[in-house]
Scaffold this motif. Sequence first.
Motif, PDB file in Angstrom:
ATOM      1  N   GLU A 139       0.807  -1.225   0.000  1.00  0.00           N
ATOM      2  CA  GLU A 139       0.000   0.000   0.000  1.00  0.00           C
ATOM      3  C   GLU A 139       0.836   1.269   0.000  1.00  0.00           C
ATOM      4  N   THR A 140       2.126   1.163   0.281  1.00  0.00           N
ATOM      5  CA  THR A 140       2.959   2.364   0.406  1.00  0.00           C
ATOM      6  C   THR A 140       4.118   2.424  -0.579  1.00  0.00           C
ATOM      7  N   LEU A 141       4.291   1.382  -1.411  1.00  0.00           N
ATOM      8  CA  LEU A 141       5.487   1.305  -2.254  1.00  0.00           C
ATOM      9  C   LEU A 141       5.551   2.424  -3.291  1.00  0.00           C
ATOM     10  N   GLY A 142       4.461   2.620  -4.034  1.00  0.00           N
ATOM     11  CA  GLY A 142       4.435   3.675  -5.049  1.00  0.00           C
ATOM     12  C   GLY A 142       5.457   3.459  -6.154  1.00  0.00           C
ATOM     13  N   TRP A 143       5.746   4.512  -6.929  1.00  0.00           N
ATOM     14  CA  TRP A 143       6.745   4.445  -7.990  1.00  0.00           C
ATOM     15  C   TRP A 143       7.713   5.604  -7.874  1.00  0.00           C
ATOM     16  N   ARG A 144       8.809   5.514  -8.592  1.00  0.00           N
ATOM     17  CA  ARG A 144       9.844   6.539  -8.497  1.00  0.00           C
ATOM     18  C   ARG A 144       9.321   7.863  -9.045  1.00  0.00           C
ATOM     19  N   GLU A 145       9.431   8.864  -8.208  1.00  0.00           N
ATOM     20  CA  GLU A 145       8.950  10.186  -8.605  1.00  0.00           C
ATOM     21  C   GLU A 145       9.969  10.883  -9.510  1.00  0.00           C
ATOM     22  N   THR A 146       9.493  11.453 -10.599  1.00  0.00           N
ATOM     23  CA  THR A 146      10.378  12.180 -11.514  1.00  0.00           C
ATOM     24  C   THR A 146       9.560  13.128 -12.371  1.00  0.00           C
ATOM     25  N   MET A 147      10.219  14.153 -12.868  1.00  0.00           N
ATOM     26  CA  MET A 147       9.553  15.106 -13.766  1.00  0.00           C
ATOM     27  C   MET A 147       9.758  14.713 -15.212  1.00  0.00           C
ATOM     28  N   ASN A 148      10.856  14.039 -15.488  1.00  0.00           N
ATOM     29  CA  ASN A 148      11.196  13.705 -16.864  1.00  0.00           C
ATOM     30  C   ASN A 148      11.431  12.209 -16.983  1.00  0.00           C
ATOM     31  N   ALA A 149      10.951  11.606 -18.064  1.00  0.00           N
ATOM     32  CA  ALA A 149      11.136  10.187 -18.281  1.00  0.00           C
ATOM     33  C   ALA A 149      12.610   9.883 -18.511  1.00  0.00           C
ATOM     34  N   ALA A 150      13.070   8.776 -17.991  1.00  0.00           N
ATOM     35  CA  ALA A 150      14.466   8.380 -18.141  1.00  0.00           C
ATOM     36  C   ALA A 150      14.527   6.897 -18.473  1.00  0.00           C
ATOM     37  N   GLY A 151      15.685   6.418 -18.887  1.00  0.00           N
ATOM     38  CA  GLY A 151      15.830   5.025 -19.275  1.00  0.00           C
ATOM     39  C   GLY A 151      15.795   4.086 -18.080  1.00  0.00           C
ATOM     40  N   SER A 152      15.297   2.869 -18.306  1.00  0.00           N
ATOM     41  CA  SER A 152      15.227   1.877 -17.239  1.00  0.00           C
ATOM     42  C   SER A 152      15.478   0.496 -17.821  1.00  0.00           C
ATOM     43  N   ASP A 153      16.015  -0.391 -16.963  1.00  0.00           N
ATOM     44  CA  ASP A 153      16.342  -1.757 -17.360  1.00  0.00           C
ATOM     45  C   ASP A 153      15.453  -2.711 -16.567  1.00  0.00           C
ATOM     46  N   ILE A 154      14.643  -3.507 -17.251  1.00  0.00           N
ATOM     47  CA  ILE A 154      13.709  -4.396 -16.560  1.00  0.00           C
ATOM     48  C   ILE A 154      14.427  -5.548 -15.865  1.00  0.00           C
ATOM     49  N   GLY A 155      15.676  -5.805 -16.225  1.00  0.00           N
ATOM     50  CA  GLY A 155      16.423  -6.897 -15.603  1.00  0.00           C
ATOM     51  C   GLY A 155      17.418  -6.446 -14.557  1.00  0.00           C
ATOM     52  N   MET A 156      17.319  -5.192 -14.098  1.00  0.00           N
ATOM     53  CA  MET A 156      18.301  -4.669 -13.157  1.00  0.00           C
ATOM     54  C   MET A 156      18.365  -5.461 -11.857  1.00  0.00           C
ATOM     55  N   ALA A 157      17.226  -6.008 -11.413  1.00  0.00           N
ATOM     56  CA  ALA A 157      17.186  -6.673 -10.112  1.00  0.00           C
ATOM     57  C   ALA A 157      17.597  -8.138 -10.174  1.00  0.00           C
ATOM     58  N   GLU A 158      17.896  -8.660 -11.365  1.00  0.00           N
ATOM     59  CA  GLU A 158      18.216 -10.088 -11.474  1.00  0.00           C
ATOM     60  C   GLU A 158      19.408 -10.502 -10.613  1.00  0.00           C
ATOM     61  N   PRO A 159      20.543  -9.781 -10.608  1.00  0.00           N
ATOM     62  CA  PRO A 159      21.678 -10.212  -9.766  1.00  0.00           C
ATOM     63  C   PRO A 159      21.329 -10.276  -8.289  1.00  0.00           C
ATOM     64  N   LEU A 160      20.569  -9.291  -7.792  1.00  0.00           N
ATOM     65  CA  LEU A 160      20.196  -9.287  -6.378  1.00  0.00           C
ATOM     66  C   LEU A 160      19.224 -10.425  -6.077  1.00  0.00           C
ATOM     67  N   ALA A 161      18.280 -10.673  -6.972  1.00  0.00           N
ATOM     68  CA  ALA A 161      17.331 -11.771  -6.781  1.00  0.00           C
ATOM     69  C   ALA A 161      18.062 -13.107  -6.762  1.00  0.00           C
ATOM     70  N   ARG A 162      19.033 -13.273  -7.659  1.00  0.00           N
ATOM     71  CA  ARG A 162      19.805 -14.516  -7.702  1.00  0.00           C
ATOM     72  C   ARG A 162      20.584 -14.690  -6.398  1.00  0.00           C
ATOM     73  N   GLN A 163      21.148 -13.605  -5.891  1.00  0.00           N
ATOM     74  CA  GLN A 163      21.890 -13.660  -4.629  1.00  0.00           C
ATOM     75  C   GLN A 163      20.971 -14.097  -3.480  1.00  0.00           C
TER      76      GLN A 163
END
Length: 317
Positions: A139-163
Amino acid sequence: MTVHPDWVLLVVAVLATLALAAIAVTTRRRSSPRSTAAMWCRVLAALLLVGVALRPGSADIPHSDEAAGAEVIVIVDRTTSMGATDHDGKSRMSGVTADLVSLADAMPSARVTVIASDNQARIALPPSTDPAALRTLAETLGWRETMNAAGSDIGMAEPLARQMLVKARDSRPTAKRYLVYMGDGEQTASSAPHSFSDISGLIDGGLVLGYGTTSGGTMPIRPGATEKVTRNGSPAVSHADPQALRTMAEQMGGRFLQRNAASKVTWWENPLQQPADPQPGRTRHWAWWFAAAALVCEMADAWLSVRAWRRMRKDVA
């Protein structure tokens, strides 16, 4: 350390019986061997009756193939695009919130770890078996606040998840492990998304949940705001990419589900799918073995006593 009262009773009874037996032996050193044997039969019978009073037994634990006590690693895409309002007229993150609450309800005994992924991957909820903590985060997570769209990688969390999965495997090798990815699949970074292939051998099941539409939607800068994220002075539009999420599911050996209000998530443990009246485990009682042995001792005592009585009458005659 807590000592069960039954064990205290057993120790006291054994010590008392042995003390009485020792006194009897001391006062009857000149008794016949048969008389001494009869006495020890009574002592053993007394000890066995104490065992009957303790009601010993063992229970069969019902076997369940459900994911009770499972390790669940959840990756939540928290990039700005998750604020796009094309998930049944609401933000994509609202769908994530509902599904996290559903997960907490369906797998209350699982140990859940939530990884938030935006411009970096981090632990938003450390391993927890508290469903209330998962609901609060949802209920509190929300999304990253920003004024301008920026690039993002959908697989960024894979190394941490694997760990985290490796740690779960090493600490609880018998527990089942699951990975859940929640996102829209929009890869705006210039590089290709990180592959999830290395995770396939670490999990018993994978689930990729997709939110949003390919036609896209605009994004408020924060939950509840009317101001939109802009690109080159115009409201930016985010387009979901279900194909990228299908590829992710294939890499981890899991399944993909496009989310909307009409569809339901089938988690690995669902109380609604369990029998309404599950059969309890069978209990085996061992007290009757003690009672049978005590009966044998008393019969032996009676036989010895009868023989002693007959010998006494013969000597008198």
